[in-house]
Write a protein that holds these residues in place. Structure first.
Motif, PDB file in Angstrom:
ATOM      1  N   ASP A 174      -6.038  -0.852 -14.846  1.00 45.96           N
ATOM      2  CA  ASP A 174      -6.625  -2.388 -13.898  1.00 45.96           C
ATOM      3  C   ASP A 174      -5.809  -3.533 -14.174  1.00 45.96           C
ATOM      4  OD1 ASP A 174      -8.693  -0.900 -13.086  1.00 45.96           O
ATOM      5  OD2 ASP A 174     -10.143  -1.824 -13.968  1.00 45.96           O
ATOM      6  N   VAL A 175      -4.974  -3.357 -14.045  1.00 49.92           N
ATOM      7  CA  VAL A 175      -3.739  -4.348 -14.397  1.00 49.92           C
ATOM      8  C   VAL A 175      -3.117  -5.810 -12.903  1.00 49.92           C
ATOM      9  CG1 VAL A 175      -2.851  -2.803 -15.434  1.00 49.92           C
ATOM     10  CG2 VAL A 175      -1.896  -3.160 -13.081  1.00 49.92           C
ATOM     11  N   ARG A 176      -2.978  -6.583 -13.105  1.00 52.05           N
ATOM     12  CA  ARG A 176      -2.529  -7.577 -12.421  1.00 52.05           C
ATOM     13  C   ARG A 176      -1.257  -7.677 -11.906  1.00 52.05           C
ATOM     14  NH1 ARG A 176      -4.987 -12.023 -11.320  1.00 52.05           N
ATOM     15  NH2 ARG A 176      -6.348 -12.449 -13.307  1.00 52.05           N
ATOM     16  N   VAL A 177      -0.565  -7.104 -10.460  1.00 52.64           N
ATOM     17  CA  VAL A 177       0.239  -7.265  -9.764  1.00 52.64           C
ATOM     18  C   VAL A 177       0.569  -7.786  -8.892  1.00 52.64           C
ATOM     19  CG1 VAL A 177       1.640  -5.454  -8.048  1.00 52.64           C
ATOM     20  CG2 VAL A 177      -0.290  -4.448  -9.912  1.00 52.64           C
ATOM     21  N   GLY A 178       1.742  -8.603  -9.032  1.00 53.76           N
ATOM     22  CA  GLY A 178       2.916  -9.823  -8.493  1.00 53.76           C
ATOM     23  C   GLY A 178       4.028  -9.473  -7.546  1.00 53.76           C
ATOM     24  N   GLY A 179       3.812  -9.837  -6.235  1.00 56.32           N
ATOM     25  CA  GLY A 179       5.237  -9.696  -5.316  1.00 56.32           C
ATOM     26  C   GLY A 179       4.993  -7.557  -4.742  1.00 56.32           C
ATOM     27  N   LEU A 180       3.819  -7.444  -4.433  1.00 58.93           N
ATOM     28  CA  LEU A 180       3.094  -6.169  -3.593  1.00 58.93           C
ATOM     29  C   LEU A 180       2.997  -6.775  -3.208  1.00 58.93           C
ATOM     30  CD1 LEU A 180       4.481  -3.602  -3.591  1.00 58.93           C
ATOM     31  CD2 LEU A 180       2.393  -2.762  -5.029  1.00 58.93           C
ATOM     32  N   SER A 181       2.248  -6.626  -1.587  1.00 57.90           N
ATOM     33  CA  SER A 181       1.422  -7.294  -0.332  1.00 57.90           C
ATOM     34  C   SER A 181       0.065  -6.490  -0.823  1.00 57.90           C
ATOM     35  CB  SER A 181       2.129  -6.858   1.065  1.00 57.90           C
ATOM     36  OG  SER A 181       1.485  -7.191   1.331  1.00 57.90           O
ATOM     37  N   ALA A 182      -0.713  -6.987  -1.033  1.00 59.19           N
ATOM     38  CA  ALA A 182      -2.226  -6.340  -1.382  1.00 59.19           C
ATOM     39  C   ALA A 182      -3.002  -6.560   0.399  1.00 59.19           C
ATOM     40  CB  ALA A 182      -3.117  -8.114  -1.584  1.00 59.19           C
ATOM     41  N   ASP A 183      -2.134  -6.048   1.647  1.00 65.42           N
ATOM     42  CA  ASP A 183      -2.693  -5.487   3.001  1.00 65.42           C
ATOM     43  C   ASP A 183      -2.662  -3.515   2.501  1.00 65.42           C
ATOM     44  OD1 ASP A 183       0.164  -4.836   2.944  1.00 65.42           O
ATOM     45  OD2 ASP A 183       0.556  -6.263   4.574  1.00 65.42           O
ATOM     46  N   ALA A 184      -2.618  -3.029   1.363  1.00 60.99           N
ATOM     47  CA  ALA A 184      -2.641  -1.501   1.164  1.00 60.99           C
ATOM     48  C   ALA A 184      -2.643  -1.118   0.440  1.00 60.99           C
ATOM     49  CB  ALA A 184      -1.505  -1.508   2.328  1.00 60.99           C
ATOM     50  N   ALA A 185      -2.643  -0.312  -0.101  1.00 54.95           N
ATOM     51  CA  ALA A 185      -2.819   0.556  -1.369  1.00 54.95           C
ATOM     52  C   ALA A 185      -0.697   1.336  -1.268  1.00 54.95           C
ATOM     53  CB  ALA A 185      -3.915   2.019  -1.321  1.00 54.95           C
ATOM     54  N   TYR A 186      -1.036   1.557  -2.208  1.00 58.76           N
ATOM     55  CA  TYR A 186       0.194   2.777  -2.467  1.00 58.76           C
ATOM     56  C   TYR A 186       0.928   4.193  -3.011  1.00 58.76           C
ATOM     57  CZ  TYR A 186       1.867  -2.187  -0.795  1.00 58.76           C
ATOM     58  OH  TYR A 186       2.529  -3.765  -0.345  1.00 58.76           O
ATOM     59  N   ALA A 187       1.304   4.102  -2.969  1.00 63.60           N
ATOM     60  CA  ALA A 187       1.353   5.536  -3.419  1.00 63.60           C
ATOM     61  C   ALA A 187       3.060   6.307  -3.333  1.00 63.60           C
ATOM     62  CB  ALA A 187       0.618   7.075  -2.746  1.00 63.60           C
ATOM     63  N   TRP A 188       3.665   6.660  -4.628  1.00 65.00           N
ATOM     64  CA  TRP A 188       5.016   7.511  -4.743  1.00 65.00           C
ATOM     65  C   TRP A 188       4.607   8.331  -4.909  1.00 65.00           C
ATOM     66  CZ3 TRP A 188       3.655   2.182  -5.273  1.00 65.00           C
ATOM     67  CH2 TRP A 188       4.471   1.137  -4.478  1.00 65.00           C
ATOM     68  N   PHE A 189       6.276   9.397  -4.494  1.00 68.75           N
ATOM     69  CA  PHE A 189       5.562  10.201  -5.105  1.00 68.75           C
ATOM     70  C   PHE A 189       7.395  11.288  -5.450  1.00 68.75           C
ATOM     71  CE2 PHE A 189       2.316  10.790  -2.468  1.00 68.75           C
ATOM     72  CZ  PHE A 189       1.068  11.899  -3.199  1.00 68.75           C
ATOM     73  N   THR A 190       7.488  11.350  -6.167  1.00 68.41           N
ATOM     74  CA  THR A 190       8.774  12.076  -7.045  1.00 68.41           C
ATOM     75  C   THR A 190       9.432  13.431  -6.411  1.00 68.41           C
ATOM     76  OG1 THR A 190       8.214  12.625  -9.534  1.00 68.41           O
ATOM     77  CG2 THR A 190       8.974  10.145  -8.432  1.00 68.41           C
ATOM     78  N   GLU A 191      10.637  14.054  -6.546  1.00 65.69           N
ATOM     79  CA  GLU A 191      11.004  15.250  -6.681  1.00 65.69           C
ATOM     80  C   GLU A 191      10.525  16.023  -7.779  1.00 65.69           C
ATOM     81  OE1 GLU A 191      15.235  17.944  -5.424  1.00 65.69           O
ATOM     82  OE2 GLU A 191      14.685  15.281  -5.002  1.00 65.69           O
ATOM     83  N   GLY A 192      10.807  15.619  -8.753  1.00 69.97           N
ATOM     84  CA  GLY A 192      10.227  16.742 -10.145  1.00 69.97           C
ATOM     85  C   GLY A 192       8.651  16.223  -9.755  1.00 69.97           C
ATOM     86  N   GLY A 193       7.293  16.094  -9.394  1.00 67.77           N
ATOM     87  CA  GLY A 193       6.478  16.381  -9.898  1.00 67.77           C
ATOM     88  C   GLY A 193       5.271  15.475 -10.012  1.00 67.77           C
ATOM     89  N   GLY A 194       6.069  13.792 -10.211  1.00 70.51           N
ATOM     90  CA  GLY A 194       5.901  12.545 -10.786  1.00 70.51           C
ATOM     91  C   GLY A 194       4.756  11.617  -8.979  1.00 70.51           C
ATOM     92  N   TYR A 195       3.934  11.552 -10.090  1.00 71.99           N
ATOM     93  CA  TYR A 195       2.840  10.589  -8.803  1.00 71.99           C
ATOM     94  C   TYR A 195       2.126   8.903  -9.641  1.00 71.99           C
ATOM     95  CZ  TYR A 195      -1.694   9.416  -7.039  1.00 71.99           C
ATOM     96  OH  TYR A 195      -2.279   8.569  -6.361  1.00 71.99           O
ATOM     97  N   LEU A 196       2.875   8.524  -8.636  1.00 68.32           N
ATOM     98  CA  LEU A 196       2.199   7.190  -9.270  1.00 68.32           C
ATOM     99  C   LEU A 196       1.211   6.315  -7.548  1.00 68.32           C
ATOM    100  CD1 LEU A 196       3.648   4.307 -10.776  1.00 68.32           C
ATOM    101  CD2 LEU A 196       3.109   3.856  -9.104  1.00 68.32           C
ATOM    102  N   ALA A 197       0.446   5.472  -7.837  1.00 72.61           N
ATOM    103  CA  ALA A 197      -0.119   4.627  -6.319  1.00 72.61           C
ATOM    104  C   ALA A 197      -0.523   3.967  -7.504  1.00 72.61           C
ATOM    105  CB  ALA A 197      -1.234   5.636  -6.380  1.00 72.61           C
ATOM    106  N   VAL A 198      -0.964   2.343  -6.872  1.00 67.62           N
ATOM    107  CA  VAL A 198      -2.074   1.317  -7.321  1.00 67.62           C
ATOM    108  C   VAL A 198      -2.730   0.810  -5.660  1.00 67.62           C
ATOM    109  CG1 VAL A 198       0.317   0.148  -9.096  1.00 67.62           C
ATOM    110  CG2 VAL A 198       0.138   0.436  -6.680  1.00 67.62           C
TER     111      VAL A 198
END
Length: 319
Positions: free
Chosen positions: A195-219
């Motif tokens: 759990d972290v404080r996030v600034g600069g990202l709109s809080a009207d949605a959740a986000y998920a990023w996928f990379t070609e090498g199988g990386g995954y990140l979601a906030v």
């Protein structure tokens, strides 16, 4: 060993005060069944951990008399924005759009961090005249035809008709029963979560990023949490099997690399953890007068808050 020591008696000894143990305790308390809830932690747990309540769990919480508090504290309908290698690909709705209907009074997932679910249940338990004994760790237990005798680390002895292990994936109760969990563990990757404080990202949605090498990140923004988000990312062990410790600096590095967003600021981590994907289950829930429930009996991928939801439903059915 027990000769001369005072023995406290109850009907049900509940080991563990997460959502599983608390649901069971509320169910017992409202039916007037004598019980005691112990937890080895020094106080309530922190951290979002499981963060989604599914429709059936909401029905259970309605029956337990806490649905208004759950809905007021949570949030439904937060969309998920998905990216592939920094490029936006889709926005997924997380509501059915149909609203309540016969047989499905709560059709949509409610976003709510696990620690807040626990607080709602603890408050309900207090209203019913019961509470959690924190700092009370189970040391050992023995059972016979009439009940279970448990010894706590502080030397206290509890005699109960039944004992229920709601003490998580590293369950002391399961270990002392000698019960094993069949299934599989994914050793090829770990997940960092926090759990972290996030600034600069709109809080009207959740986000998920996928990379070609199988990386995954979601906030995902946590409801009514003053800018605190849950962070998740997978990491692959190095050649020597090493895995980075979850730190705010590692979170920042992963976020920038996978999202491409150098303008987003991650700060003030309040909870950091690391886990592996497990899919395992015991072969039975009952061992004489001892039961297992929730993560003590089965562990899952964290997707959709499966652990919290199945634990709540286990305990409701058992209670």
């Amino acid at each position: 060993m027990l000769q001369g020591k005072k023995i406290h008696s109850t009907d049900v000894l509940v080991v563990g005060a997460g959502p599983t143990g608390l649901t069971l305790a509320v169910e017992l308390a409202r039916r007037g069944i004598a019980h005691r809830v112990i937890d080895r932690g020094s106080g309530p747990a922190i951290g979002s951990r499981g963060k989604g309540l599914q429709p059936r769990s909401l029905e259970v919480l309605d029956d337990l008399g806490v649905i208004d508090r759950i809905l007021a504290a949570g949030e439904a309908g937060l969309p998920l924005r998905m990216y592939q290698d920094h490029e936006f690909t889709a926005e997924l709705a997380t509501t059915t759009g149909s609203g309540p209907r016969p047989g499905i009074p709560f059709p949509d997932l409610v976003l709510l961090p696990e620690w807040r679910v626990e607080k709602v249940l603890r408050d309900r338990l207090a209203e019913l005249g019961s509470n959690v004994a924190f700092g009370a760790e189970l040391a050992s237990f023995e059972q016979d035809a009439e009940g279970v005798t448990a010894v706590l680390e502080n030397g206290e002895i509890v005699r109960a008709r039944y004992l229920v292990g709601c003490d998580g994936g590293h369950s002391t109760v399961r270990r002392q029963l000698g019960a094993t969990m069949a299934g599989r563990t994914h050793d090829d990757q770990y997940f960092l979560v926090g759990d972290v404080r996030v600034g600069g990202l709109s809080a009207d949605a959740a986000y998920a990023w996928f990379t070609e090498g199988g990386g995954y990140l979601a906030v995902s923004p946590l409801p009514h949490a003053d800018g605190v988000w849950q962070f998740q990312a997978n990491v692959v062990p190095g050649p020597d099997g090493s895995v980075p410790e979850p730190t705010l600096d590692i979170f920042r590095e992963l976020f920038t690399a996978r999202s491409g967003r150098a303008d987003v600021v991650l700060d003030e981590a309040t909870w950091l953890s690391r886990y592996r994907f497990n899919a395992r289950m015991v072969d039975r829930y009952r061992y004489g007068r001892v039961y297992l429930a929730g993560d003590a009996a089965h562990v899952h991928s964290p997707a959709g808050g499966q652990g919290m939801n199945t634990g709540i439903q286990d305990s409701y059915n058992l209670g």
